[in-house]
Design an enzyme around this catalytic site. Structure first.
Site, mmCIF file in Angstrom:
data_model
loop_
_atom_site.group_PDB
_atom_site.id
_atom_site.type_symbol
_atom_site.label_atom_id
_atom_site.label_comp_id
_atom_site.label_asym_id
_atom_site.label_seq_id
_atom_site.Cartn_x
_atom_site.Cartn_y
_atom_site.Cartn_z
ATOM 1 N N CYS A 98 -25.865 -31.887 0.953
ATOM 2 C CA CYS A 98 -26.749 -31.360 0.047
ATOM 3 C C CYS A 98 -26.207 -29.941 -0.351
ATOM 4 C CB CYS A 98 -27.967 -30.878 1.159
ATOM 5 S SG CYS A 98 -28.498 -29.092 1.527
ATOM 6 N N ASP A 515 5.943 -24.140 -33.238
ATOM 7 C CA ASP A 515 7.148 -23.287 -32.754
ATOM 8 C C ASP A 515 8.207 -24.284 -33.994
ATOM 9 O OD1 ASP A 515 9.438 -21.727 -31.592
ATOM 10 O OD2 ASP A 515 10.249 -23.584 -30.831
ATOM 11 N N ASP A 713 7.991 -20.207 -25.757
ATOM 12 C CA ASP A 713 6.933 -20.402 -26.362
ATOM 13 C C ASP A 713 5.950 -19.995 -25.203
ATOM 14 O OD1 ASP A 713 8.046 -20.965 -29.001
ATOM 15 O OD2 ASP A 713 8.632 -22.853 -28.175
#
Length: 812
Positions: A98, A515, A713
């Site tokens: 539960c 980029d 990047d």
């Protein structure tokens, strides 16, 4: 002998086995131990959350076997590293019954020093645990879970595959029983309803009722067991779900029909009982098929890999399992065989079919020093390669892991839909009770299909129709069905979404940041013009050495150019420094200990070192200087990708802002931007300035997508709402990305946007369809215009409508 209740598990047991402790009673020492652990840790509020529900007593386990969880083999197979350097594992926790169990396990784990994250899925019992392995061992985490009466073992995707197949088979058998029985019931019902209008004797009618009873009983209690089970677990956790509505409607109708069968006046509705279960079960089966098809996508990808490989050691060839292959091993593959792990070719050359990874149908030629990827096929030559990544970290394993995570994740819109559907069931049950009360006590009789029946029967049947016709099922299916199909379609096109939620984010993106090098351009810089001002071979060796210390595309291109012109050697350099977005510097000492300052990079870098050299060019420029004297200059050019213009135009037509950020100079950036019609671009960007720009966009409440491929990047990618990396990106860029374009083409980026937009559109359509359906049908049912049989058919059709609408994602 009297029965008493255990203070921990709440199960009843015989008094003679009781462990008594003041005013506490325990059925075993396990329960007693867990009770005190929780009390000592201040977690005894667990029992308030548990309420009157029962749980299983603690599992008796031998804690001596936990050492296997710290073994190198186990950690290699099941534990991965997060981008923050923490360890991560997916566990199945056994014994969860539960929501209170979930709360307890999460609480005890979060309170354990060294645990960074602990999230447990109640539906699957799957727990994702992140921890600091310098402070805590995995075996200690397992022992902590065991100490409160649960068990844990590593999640295996093959188990999920088996469970999906088993669920599909189980649903199919139950559905076929329901269909066969329902078809026979309907034949009897035709006779009964015909007799209702033309006259039928009581004996024949009773026989028909008995036949309907015999046929509907297995449908309700065998085929419908799925709904009773779902309703039971829902009630245990205080949730009235769709299963509860189906079970309530079918059972109520069945009980009422039993009264008619045993002599009460009125008409039986055994046919409605059967059809309610059958129609809804068909809808559930379609849902299972959808989930299984997603798992089948994984199976299809997994089939791209052999189970073992031939390893060469000491000139001997030995077949070993994939998990036993180590970095540095030499592997041999014959023509037609699949590459088992990533590696670098050391002997031979040939063509490779990479369509399973990139979708590219043309073979790729590979030679010595080229990288081969797991899951690809060697077409025509005997190849030997050195392993650069083990099986767990290979391209293939990364793809499977990404897909598994994306199929398990949920978009934000799905979470909202699930919250709505939870309250929906309570509302419908309340409306059904209200309908019964109004019809019964106010004596409403609209004369629709209820002539000749008692007021109770009319009221009861109308209330049942309200329950049955309501469809939280369609609401609950609306998002997961479309998401599963969307993720599968994206995977087929070589697009890996780490989480399904990025479908939604991509669909509502407002800005896309690109980029330049390797993303909008091919990333294959070629020296278009070179000026060697001093061709002293010793000085050129220093240039060659500096270039060899860098993995930047500019350095690689110039290095290749020099190799084609001169026979150069690498010298040992000192204090090699990488200056972001500008170049490199180093110190060289000759035999006489004389120092030479070496600089290679753009004009800005040379100015920083006090070298003022006039050089105008619209191309990428690289200057090399020794002791402040320029020795060589290079101009490089990078061609724009063939599909770059198409994706830019597509995004701009969608009113999405397109921005280009590049570390290149203004002239190069301007040239590329003009060719691609990009209005916003910024040159001379460092990794930090790229990231800061994205942060500024997000402050303006923009939803930002960043597309990049290099190490420079990675910072910007990590700050974007959606980070997209090319499949040939640096490892760190792939690690922080949310979406990977395996074939590294911008056409696939367009596919990502098209499929995401389509999936999100159909999710919204599904939600709208299910809401409109309920707004129309529920009032009709409350007005008594719909009998239970039609209600069941209508409910199933609404779910089928959602499934079929989701399948439109596959259409071009």
């Amino acid at each position: 002998m009297s029965k008493i209740k255990c203070n921990h598990c709440h199960l009843e047991f015989d008094e003679n086995v009781m462990i008594k402790e003041e005013d506490l009673n325990f059925c075993c020492k396990g329960c007693q131990g867990v009770y005190h652990i929780l009390k000592d840790d201040g977690l005894d509020s667990f029992y308030d959350k548990l309420g009157n529900k029962t749980i299983a007593p603690p599992i008796k386990l031998d804690n001596d076997d936990v050492t296997k969880f710290d073994s190198e083999n186990f950690l290699d197979n099941y534990v991965s590293k997060t981008k923050d350097g923490f360890s991560q594992i997916d566990l199945i926790i056994e014994g969860i019954h539960c929501a209170a169990c979930v709360w307890l396990n999460e609480k005890i784990l979060y309170d354990t020093k060294g645990i960074v994250e602990a999230n447990i899925n109640f539906t699957t019992n799957k727990a994702r645990i992140v921890w600091d392995d310098e402070k805590l061992k995995l075996s200690e985490i397992i022992l902590k879970i065991r100490s409160i009466g649960y068990n844990a073992y590593a999640y295996d995707s093959s188990v999920a595959d088996a469970q999906a197949s088993k669920a599909k088979r189980d649903y199919f058998i139950r559905m076929m029983v329901a269909v066969v029985c329902s078809m026979n019931i309907m034949m009897l019902s035709v006779a009964k309803y015909t007799g209702f209008f033309t006259g039928i004797s009581k004996e024949v009618k009773d026989m028909i009722h008995i036949g309907e009873f015999l046929l509907s009983t297995p449908v309700l209690f065998y085929s419908g067991w799925i709904f009773f089970k779902g309703a039971y677990f829902g009630l245990k956790n205080g949730i009235l779900n769709m299963d509860f509505l189906v079970a309530t409607g079918a059972t109520s109708t069945y009980i009422y029909s039993l009264f008619i069968l045993f002599g009460a006046k009125g008409e039986s509705y055994f046919d409605s009982v059967s059809m309610i279960i059958t129609f809804v079960l068909v809808g559930k089966y379609l849902e299972v098929i959808g989930k299984k098809s997603a798992v089948d996508t994984l199976d299809k990808i997994k089939s791209s890999l052999p189970l073992e490989a031939v390893v060469i050691k000491n000139n001997e060839r030995k077949t070993v399992a994939l998990n036993s292959i180590n970095i540095g091993d030499i592997i041999e593959i014959k023509p037609g065989e699949k590459v088992p792990v990533d590696g670098k070719i050391i002997q031979g050359s040939g063509s490779f079919d990479e369509s399973t990874l990139t979708g590219e149908s043309l073979p790729i030629y590979k030679k010595t020093q080229d990288i081969v990827y797991s899951g690809t096929i060697n077409l025509d030559s005997l190849i030997q390669f050195e392993v650069t990544k083990n099986f767990k970290n290979s391209t293939f394993s990364s793809i499977v892991s990404l897909l598994e995570d994306s199929l398990n994740s949920k978009p934000t819109i799905q979470t909202k839909a699930a919250e709505i559907s939870k309250g929906f069931s309570v509302t419908i049950l309340s409306l059904a009770i209200l309908t019964f009360v109004v019809w019964y006590f106010f004596g409403i009789d609209l004369g629709f299909d209820y002539e000749g029946t008692s007021q109770f029967e009319k009221s009861f049947i109308v209330a049942v129709s309200v329950i049955v016709i309501a469809c939280p099922c369609a609401l609950a299916l609306a998002t997961p069905m479309a998401s599963l199909i969307g993720i599968s379609e994206l995977a087929k096109k070589g697009l890996l979404f780490k989480e399904a939620k990025f479908i939604e984010t991509l669909a509502v993106a407002s800005s896309v940041v690109f980029d330049k090098t390797g993303t909008l351009t091919k990333g294959e810089l070629n020296v278009s013009k070179a000026r060697i001002l001093d061709d002293n071979i010793h000085k050129l060796n220093l240039l060659y050495s500096l270039l060899s210390a860098s993995s930047h595309p500019v350095s690689i291109s110039i290095k290749k150019y020099l190799e084609s012109k001169y026979d150069l050697k690498i010298k040992e350099l000192e204090t090699v420094k990488n200056i972001e977005a500008k170049g490199m510097s180093a110190i060289y000492k000759n035999i006489e200990e004389k120092e030479f300052e070496i600089i290679g990079g753009n004009i800005e870098l040379l100015r920083e070192f006090g070298i003022y050299y006039k050089f105008d060019s619209t191309k990428t420029v690289y200057l090399f200087a020794i002791n402040k004297k320029v020795i060589a200059t290079f101009e490089l050019e990078d061609k724009i990708k063939d599909d770059a213009k198409e994706i830019i135009e597509y995004l701009q037509n969608k009113n999405i802002d397109v921005i280009m950020l590049t570390g290149d100079n203004e002239q190069v950036a301007s040239k590329i931007a003009n060719e691609l019609n990009i209005k916003k671009y910024f040159a001379k960007q460092t990794p930090v300035s790229k990231a800061n720009y994205i942060k500024e966009l997000k402050k303006e409440n923009k939803i930002v997508v960043m597309v990049g491929d290099g190490v420079n990047d990675s910072v910007a990618l990590s700050n974007a709402d959606v980070a997209i990396a090319m499949g040939n990106s640096a490892d760190i860029s792939l690690a922080v990305s949310d979406i990977v374009l395996l074939n590294s083409t911008l056409n696939s980026l367009k596919d990502a946007f098209v499929i995401s937009n389509k999936t999100y559109k159909y999710i919204k359509q599904n939600l709208s369809l299910s809401i409109v359906y309920n707004m129309i049908t529920i009032p009709l049912a409350m007005a008594g215009l719909v009998i239970p049989l039609v209600a069941a058919l209508s409910m199933s059709l609404s779910s089928l409508m959602v499934v079929l609408n989701s399948l439109r994602i596959k259409m071009k």
